[in-house]
Design an enzyme around this catalytic site. Sequence first.
Site, mmCIF file in Angstrom:
data_model
loop_
_atom_site.group_PDB
_atom_site.id
_atom_site.type_symbol
_atom_site.label_atom_id
_atom_site.label_comp_id
_atom_site.label_asym_id
_atom_site.label_seq_id
_atom_site.Cartn_x
_atom_site.Cartn_y
_atom_site.Cartn_z
ATOM 1 N N HIS A 1 0.854 -1.189 0.000
ATOM 2 C CA HIS A 1 0.000 0.000 0.000
ATOM 3 C C HIS A 1 0.894 1.244 0.000
ATOM 4 O O HIS A 1 2.039 1.193 0.467
ATOM 5 C CB HIS A 1 -0.894 0.023 1.246
ATOM 6 C CG HIS A 1 -1.996 -0.989 1.206
ATOM 7 N ND1 HIS A 1 -2.965 -1.083 2.182
ATOM 8 C CD2 HIS A 1 -2.265 -1.965 0.288
ATOM 9 C CE1 HIS A 1 -3.800 -2.070 1.869
ATOM 10 N NE2 HIS A 1 -3.401 -2.620 0.738
ATOM 11 N N GLU B 1 0.990 3.849 1.826
ATOM 12 C CA GLU B 1 1.505 4.245 3.144
ATOM 13 C C GLU B 1 2.696 3.384 3.559
ATOM 14 O O GLU B 1 3.700 3.879 4.067
ATOM 15 C CB GLU B 1 0.415 4.106 4.227
ATOM 16 C CG GLU B 1 -0.839 4.886 3.959
ATOM 17 C CD GLU B 1 -1.915 4.054 3.273
ATOM 18 O OE1 GLU B 1 -1.624 3.448 2.218
ATOM 19 O OE2 GLU B 1 -3.044 4.031 3.776
ATOM 20 N N CYS C 1 -6.000 1.690 5.899
ATOM 21 C CA CYS C 1 -6.591 0.424 6.328
ATOM 22 C C CYS C 1 -5.974 0.043 7.687
ATOM 23 O O CYS C 1 -5.020 0.674 8.146
ATOM 24 C CB CYS C 1 -6.319 -0.659 5.275
ATOM 25 S SG CYS C 1 -4.605 -1.233 5.245
HETATM 26 ZN ZN LIG Z 1 -3.286 0.068 3.809
#
Ligand SMILES: [Zn+2]
Length: 150
Positions: free
Chosen positions: A54, A56, A84
């Site tokens: 992801h 991040e 998430c």
């Molecule tokens: Zn994530």
Amino acid sequence: MSRFTTHMYTALEEARAAAARGEVPVGAVLTDPAGRVVARAGNRTRELHDPTAHAEILAIRAACAAAGSDRLPGHVLWVTLEPCPMCATAISAARIARLIYGAADPKSGGVAQGPRIFAHPQAHHRPEVIDGICEPEAAALLREFFATRR
Ligand SMILES: [Zn+2]
């Protein structure tokens, strides 16, 4: 431009670049305590065959590698979408000071909904959270992306 939107435009650029690669359009930027951009990334889960890639996580990995540390105190993470639970946990572990994000993610978010990682008693570190920054742009990118895939 408010101080909360400064680097969100860069995060949105990363999200657009992710969409162009066929990835879910999410972008992230990390700034150090002096306000300098130390990492920027978009989702690369498909490209890297890695469900943890992801935006991040990639930004946190790059910034930690550059800093030679597993912690990023005083840093700010700018993300186009609510992180998430996995990313929220990484943000907490990295001791990131502030999280600024755009659109809420009712389906997979873990900050303001779902497991609410930072409010959990097991959260070792709770960043300051500012949401809704450039929300219309971030949400539109996601809508367009998923509309073309249906
Ligand atoms: Zn994530």
